[in-house]
Design an enzyme around this catalytic site. Sequence first.
Site, mmCIF file in Angstrom:
data_model
loop_
_atom_site.group_PDB
_atom_site.id
_atom_site.type_symbol
_atom_site.label_atom_id
_atom_site.label_comp_id
_atom_site.label_asym_id
_atom_site.label_seq_id
_atom_site.Cartn_x
_atom_site.Cartn_y
_atom_site.Cartn_z
ATOM 1 N N ASN A 1 27.172 30.373 0.165
ATOM 2 C CA ASN A 1 26.545 30.612 -1.107
ATOM 3 C C ASN A 1 26.819 29.309 -1.855
ATOM 4 O O ASN A 1 27.814 28.952 -2.224
ATOM 5 C CB ASN A 1 27.453 31.802 -1.846
ATOM 6 C CG ASN A 1 27.140 32.172 -3.414
ATOM 7 O OD1 ASN A 1 26.182 31.558 -3.670
ATOM 8 N ND2 ASN A 1 27.875 33.008 -3.977
ATOM 9 N N LYS B 1 25.650 29.078 -4.858
ATOM 10 C CA LYS B 1 25.883 29.084 -6.400
ATOM 11 C C LYS B 1 24.805 28.374 -7.008
ATOM 12 O O LYS B 1 23.982 27.940 -6.795
ATOM 13 C CB LYS B 1 27.472 28.950 -6.881
ATOM 14 C CG LYS B 1 28.280 29.867 -5.789
ATOM 15 C CD LYS B 1 29.721 29.888 -6.362
ATOM 16 C CE LYS B 1 30.572 30.928 -5.119
ATOM 17 N NZ LYS B 1 31.737 31.073 -6.001
ATOM 18 N N HIS C 1 27.897 39.873 -6.809
ATOM 19 C CA HIS C 1 28.984 38.905 -6.781
ATOM 20 C C HIS C 1 29.746 38.869 -7.945
ATOM 21 O O HIS C 1 29.410 39.265 -9.241
ATOM 22 C CB HIS C 1 28.345 37.542 -6.708
ATOM 23 C CG HIS C 1 29.263 36.568 -6.207
ATOM 24 N ND1 HIS C 1 30.025 35.909 -7.028
ATOM 25 C CD2 HIS C 1 29.591 35.846 -4.876
ATOM 26 C CE1 HIS C 1 30.945 34.903 -6.626
ATOM 27 N NE2 HIS C 1 30.569 34.930 -5.368
ATOM 28 N N GLU D 1 31.132 36.905 -9.797
ATOM 29 C CA GLU D 1 30.685 35.903 -10.888
ATOM 30 C C GLU D 1 29.517 36.655 -11.772
ATOM 31 O O GLU D 1 29.404 36.396 -13.081
ATOM 32 C CB GLU D 1 29.862 34.716 -10.374
ATOM 33 C CG GLU D 1 31.501 33.772 -10.116
ATOM 34 C CD GLU D 1 31.063 33.026 -8.776
ATOM 35 O OE1 GLU D 1 29.981 32.663 -8.579
ATOM 36 O OE2 GLU D 1 32.214 32.332 -8.227
ATOM 37 N N GLU E 1 35.347 40.108 -1.359
ATOM 38 C CA GLU E 1 35.705 38.633 -2.049
ATOM 39 C C GLU E 1 36.696 38.927 -3.085
ATOM 40 O O GLU E 1 36.331 39.222 -4.130
ATOM 41 C CB GLU E 1 34.511 37.920 -2.388
ATOM 42 C CG GLU E 1 33.471 37.796 -1.441
ATOM 43 C CD GLU E 1 32.630 36.600 -2.044
ATOM 44 O OE1 GLU E 1 32.477 35.625 -1.279
ATOM 45 O OE2 GLU E 1 31.965 36.756 -3.120
ATOM 46 N N GLY F 1 37.404 30.184 -5.300
ATOM 47 C CA GLY F 1 37.512 28.898 -5.763
ATOM 48 C C GLY F 1 38.777 28.436 -6.173
ATOM 49 O O GLY F 1 39.020 27.219 -6.946
ATOM 50 N N SER G 1 37.894 30.987 -0.608
ATOM 51 C CA SER G 1 38.505 30.072 -0.368
ATOM 52 C C SER G 1 38.688 29.887 1.288
ATOM 53 O O SER G 1 39.641 29.648 1.793
ATOM 54 C CB SER G 1 40.126 29.810 -0.719
ATOM 55 O OG SER G 1 39.902 29.618 -2.304
HETATM 56 P P1 13P Z 1 35.020 29.949 -2.459
HETATM 57 O O1 13P Z 1 34.633 29.605 -0.916
HETATM 58 O O2 13P Z 1 34.374 28.614 -3.100
HETATM 59 O O3 13P Z 1 36.376 30.557 -2.855
HETATM 60 O O4 13P Z 1 33.833 30.921 -3.270
HETATM 61 C C1 13P Z 1 33.639 32.238 -2.333
HETATM 62 C C2 13P Z 1 32.439 32.928 -2.864
HETATM 63 O O5 13P Z 1 32.412 33.400 -3.894
HETATM 64 C C3 13P Z 1 31.235 33.135 -2.031
HETATM 65 O O6 13P Z 1 30.451 33.995 -2.537
#
Ligand code: 13P
Length: 249
Positions: A9, A11, A94, A96, A166, A172, A212
């Site tokens: 992803n 983003k 997601h 976010e 997740e 992150g 992560s």
């Molecule tokens: P990270 O791997 O940067 O923690 O992000 C995970 C994520 O949100 C994938 O959709």
Amino acid sequence: MRQKIIAGNWKMNLTLEEAIRLAADIKSEASSYRHQVILCPAFPYLLALQNELKGTNIKLAGQNCADRENGAFTGEVSASMLASMSVPYVLIGHSERRIYYHESHEVLKEKMDLSLRYGLLPIFCCGETKDIRIDEKQDAFVEKQLEESLFHLSEDDITKVIIAYEPVWAIGTGLNASPQQAQDMHHFIRQKISARYGVGIAEKIIILYGGSVKPDNARELFSQQDVDGGLVGGASLKADDFKKIIQAV
Ligand code: 13P
């Protein structure tokens, strides 16, 4: 045996040129990938990347789609638009999107329905925040996410859905769920699917872990019985790291 999937992803990152270069680098070893690799770039890059990835088995996903079919919704991208571009997958829900754009269970239910109606394969994201984990309420929280946005689906439709667990506290942050925490939640999700749809369907559903994931923790996370691969954020932006994660499955 469930298919293993590694999805990156990206983003809201990368210029078009950087995105093409990253896809080309990931593609360079595509013949050695034994699992399904999916890239989730920003919408405007999808067609250029489709062209770049032609002839490989690497697939693309939209990072989101609208909760409306079409019409006067400036700035939105519909499921039918993604389908018309032959993009096979779409991320739905997601964290976010849930946190920054206030996407509710009801909105996500609409997005699930629309993406399935247009033949997309949705990757439905779920997972608890840090406070909920501290209170040990993560099971009930994730169960509600599934119940409110997924469990209205028919047997036929649910089998097309990929779930990505997740935990928000792991995204992150560099603090991944432990392999046991991931396995426990994936097992719980599979149990809930089994209670709703039966064990036959539950055993078929692919459940990815995200949060992560890095080259040094991927192998242990992915070796858990109910972890069928990963949804990778930060590490998917570095070709070498992402390729190592793909090889770790
Ligand atoms: P990270 O791997 O940067 O923690 O992000 C995970 C994520 O949100 C994938 O959709």
